[in-house]
Scaffold this motif. Sequence first.
Motif, PDB file in Angstrom:
ATOM      1  N   SER A 105      33.627 -46.363   3.110  1.00 19.23           N
ATOM      2  CA  SER A 105      34.826 -45.908   3.196  1.00 19.23           C
ATOM      3  C   SER A 105      36.218 -47.003   3.935  1.00 19.23           C
ATOM      4  N   LEU A 106      35.822 -47.712   4.940  1.00 17.89           N
ATOM      5  CA  LEU A 106      36.690 -48.709   5.300  1.00 17.89           C
ATOM      6  C   LEU A 106      35.913 -50.012   4.669  1.00 17.89           C
ATOM      7  N   LEU A 107      35.204 -50.566   4.152  1.00 18.35           N
ATOM      8  CA  LEU A 107      35.129 -51.219   3.052  1.00 18.35           C
ATOM      9  C   LEU A 107      35.940 -51.245   1.867  1.00 18.35           C
ATOM     10  N   GLN A 108      35.853 -49.970   1.420  1.00 17.17           N
ATOM     11  CA  GLN A 108      36.737 -49.880   0.303  1.00 17.17           C
ATOM     12  C   GLN A 108      37.975 -49.649   0.164  1.00 17.17           C
ATOM     13  N   ALA A 109      38.830 -49.858   1.838  1.00 10.45           N
ATOM     14  CA  ALA A 109      39.676 -49.035   1.560  1.00 10.45           C
ATOM     15  C   ALA A 109      40.488 -50.727   2.329  1.00 10.45           C
ATOM     16  N   LEU A 110      39.344 -51.384   2.426  1.00  9.20           N
ATOM     17  CA  LEU A 110      40.483 -53.240   3.037  1.00  9.20           C
ATOM     18  C   LEU A 110      39.999 -53.600   1.656  1.00  9.20           C
ATOM     19  N   LEU A 111      38.895 -53.397   0.369  1.00 10.88           N
ATOM     20  CA  LEU A 111      39.013 -54.194  -1.094  1.00 10.88           C
ATOM     21  C   LEU A 111      39.854 -53.971  -2.359  1.00 10.88           C
ATOM     22  N   ALA A 112      40.483 -52.468  -1.286  1.00 14.00           N
ATOM     23  CA  ALA A 112      41.730 -52.044  -1.871  1.00 14.00           C
ATOM     24  C   ALA A 112      42.939 -52.523  -1.348  1.00 14.00           C
ATOM     25  N   ALA A 113      43.112 -52.710  -0.264  1.00 12.23           N
ATOM     26  CA  ALA A 113      44.021 -53.510   0.250  1.00 12.23           C
ATOM     27  C   ALA A 113      44.339 -54.983  -0.459  1.00 12.23           C
ATOM     28  N   LYS A 114      43.504 -55.273  -0.068  1.00 14.69           N
ATOM     29  CA  LYS A 114      43.227 -56.861  -0.516  1.00 14.69           C
ATOM     30  C   LYS A 114      43.831 -57.262  -2.074  1.00 14.69           C
ATOM     31  N   ARG A 115      42.760 -55.666  -2.884  1.00 11.39           N
ATOM     32  CA  ARG A 115      43.735 -56.287  -4.988  1.00 11.39           C
ATOM     33  C   ARG A 115      44.980 -56.127  -4.814  1.00 11.39           C
ATOM     34  N   GLN A 116      45.822 -55.122  -3.708  1.00 11.38           N
ATOM     35  CA  GLN A 116      46.595 -54.755  -4.369  1.00 11.38           C
ATOM     36  C   GLN A 116      48.069 -55.481  -3.323  1.00 11.38           C
ATOM     37  N   GLY A 117      47.842 -56.582  -2.370  1.00 14.41           N
ATOM     38  CA  GLY A 117      48.466 -57.631  -1.629  1.00 14.41           C
ATOM     39  C   GLY A 117      48.776 -56.485  -0.353  1.00 14.41           C
ATOM     40  N   LEU A 118      47.872 -55.668  -0.167  1.00  9.85           N
ATOM     41  CA  LEU A 118      48.117 -54.980   1.264  1.00  9.85           C
ATOM     42  C   LEU A 118      47.968 -55.950   2.376  1.00  9.85           C
ATOM     43  N   PRO A 119      48.462 -55.993   3.436  1.00  5.95           N
ATOM     44  CA  PRO A 119      48.266 -57.031   4.696  1.00  5.95           C
ATOM     45  C   PRO A 119      47.047 -55.691   5.693  1.00  5.95           C
ATOM     46  N   ALA A 120      45.984 -55.771   5.689  1.00  7.31           N
ATOM     47  CA  ALA A 120      44.834 -54.574   6.377  1.00  7.31           C
ATOM     48  C   ALA A 120      44.894 -55.517   7.798  1.00  7.31           C
ATOM     49  N   MET A 121      45.148 -54.525   8.395  1.00  7.20           N
ATOM     50  CA  MET A 121      44.465 -54.892   9.657  1.00  7.20           C
ATOM     51  C   MET A 121      43.414 -54.701  10.274  1.00  7.20           C
ATOM     52  N   VAL A 122      42.561 -54.643  11.493  1.00  4.66           N
ATOM     53  CA  VAL A 122      41.544 -54.384  12.468  1.00  4.66           C
ATOM     54  C   VAL A 122      40.961 -54.094  13.638  1.00  4.66           C
ATOM     55  N   ARG A 123      41.087 -52.543  13.691  1.00  3.29           N
ATOM     56  CA  ARG A 123      41.013 -52.450  15.265  1.00  3.29           C
ATOM     57  C   ARG A 123      39.334 -51.659  15.677  1.00  3.29           C
ATOM     58  N   GLY A 124      38.766 -52.366  16.619  1.00  3.50           N
ATOM     59  CA  GLY A 124      37.508 -51.710  16.896  1.00  3.50           C
ATOM     60  C   GLY A 124      36.999 -52.148  18.239  1.00  3.50           C
ATOM     61  N   ASP A 125      35.577 -51.740  18.397  1.00  2.00           N
ATOM     62  CA  ASP A 125      35.244 -51.971  19.656  1.00  2.00           C
ATOM     63  C   ASP A 125      33.654 -53.142  19.631  1.00  2.00           C
ATOM     64  N   SER A 126      33.497 -53.791  18.398  1.00  2.00           N
ATOM     65  CA  SER A 126      32.322 -54.601  18.960  1.00  2.00           C
ATOM     66  C   SER A 126      32.812 -55.252  19.553  1.00  2.00           C
ATOM     67  N   GLN A 127      31.180 -55.680  20.359  1.00  2.00           N
ATOM     68  CA  GLN A 127      31.068 -56.520  21.363  1.00  2.00           C
ATOM     69  C   GLN A 127      29.378 -57.374  21.937  1.00  2.00           C
TER      70      GLN A 127
END
Length: 385
Positions: A105-127
């Motif tokens: 779902s998160l990658l679907q949202a990222l791809l959709a944002a890129k297609r729409q010219g919508l700035p995409a941000m991410v917040r996570g805790d990967s280390q």
Amino acid sequence: MRLAVVTSHPIQYYAPLFRTLAERLDLHVFFAHRATPEQQAAAGFGTAFDWDVDLASGYAHSFLRNVAADPGPHHFAGCDTPEVGARLAEGRFDAVLLLGWHLKSLLQALLAAKRQGLPAMVRGDSQLQTPRSPLKRLVKEAAYPVFLRRFDAALYVGARSRAYYEHYRYPAERLFFSPHCVDNAFFAERATPQARADLRARLGVAPQTPLVLFAGKLIDVKRPLDVVEAVARLRAQGVPAEVMVAGSGALEGPMRERAARLATPLHLLGFQNQSAMPAVYGASDVLVLPSASETWGLVCNEALACGRPIVVSSGVGCAEDLAGEGPAGRVYPVGEVPALADALGATFAGPPAAAAAVERAARYSLAAAADGVLAAVRAVGRSRP
């Protein structure tokens, strides 16, 4: 500014942040999954339950239609929401914030944002300390410097989170600090001396007995048996400490057996819902998080908010931020029980003032997290006519 957030499902730690953000901008949260009590049990809690605090009020939200064959946030394909792109387009948002990239779902949202010219941000805790196979590390070394730049801004939650982005050469000017946090006031107001006295009386723990708390799922990666063994060492040294456990899981039986063999008093509370936890922290004298690998450890934020010091292993993501400096926390090498016992002994020998713990928690607040989100939105958000 109008912000969309896309995340897996309602989580007790994120609801207060969403409410705080909703007070400061026009927010809409899209959930990819609605977890059942049985799915909560399957996630490692050991018992079916619903959270007893409100996770869905105070901010606008919607549940996306999840078409996954095996729905749930426990695996990548478990959240599959093809409609997310249409929902983002309909909302006329200025930016979208994704809470990670570990679900379809998160990658679907990222791809959709890129297609729409919508700035995409991410917040996570990967280390970087999270265990990975050599092959997976090689793949990430090649792919992530390119992949992560698809995000117009990245919000890091602590020192290891920032180091993760820096390792993959993410541009420093697009990094924003939005710390992991809990509702500090919720915990502080409920961890009262009376709550402490009542729970200790119910458990038969004397007022001055050193009480060590483990709070979490009783599973291998969290190493709860290390706490029993460390306290047994303390008792052999003349410190009459006892262990309290808030949680359930597969290792409950082994913990009982180990405690009995080592003659270590063990108080198993079972799973404790959110409203019960402030009293649990209040009744303790120190929280231990001995995990072999933990992306952050929000129980540490909760304990500090209640005025309790923390001892964490080096495998815990918040080690540098919440335990590595000052009197309110200590860090020991993961799996080294003698070092854990020494850290606990030093904490009991020189207990920090509750104010020191509360002050550390205050640095990782809802306001600070919201400030970071707003700064990122202002930096990358598109203007609407």
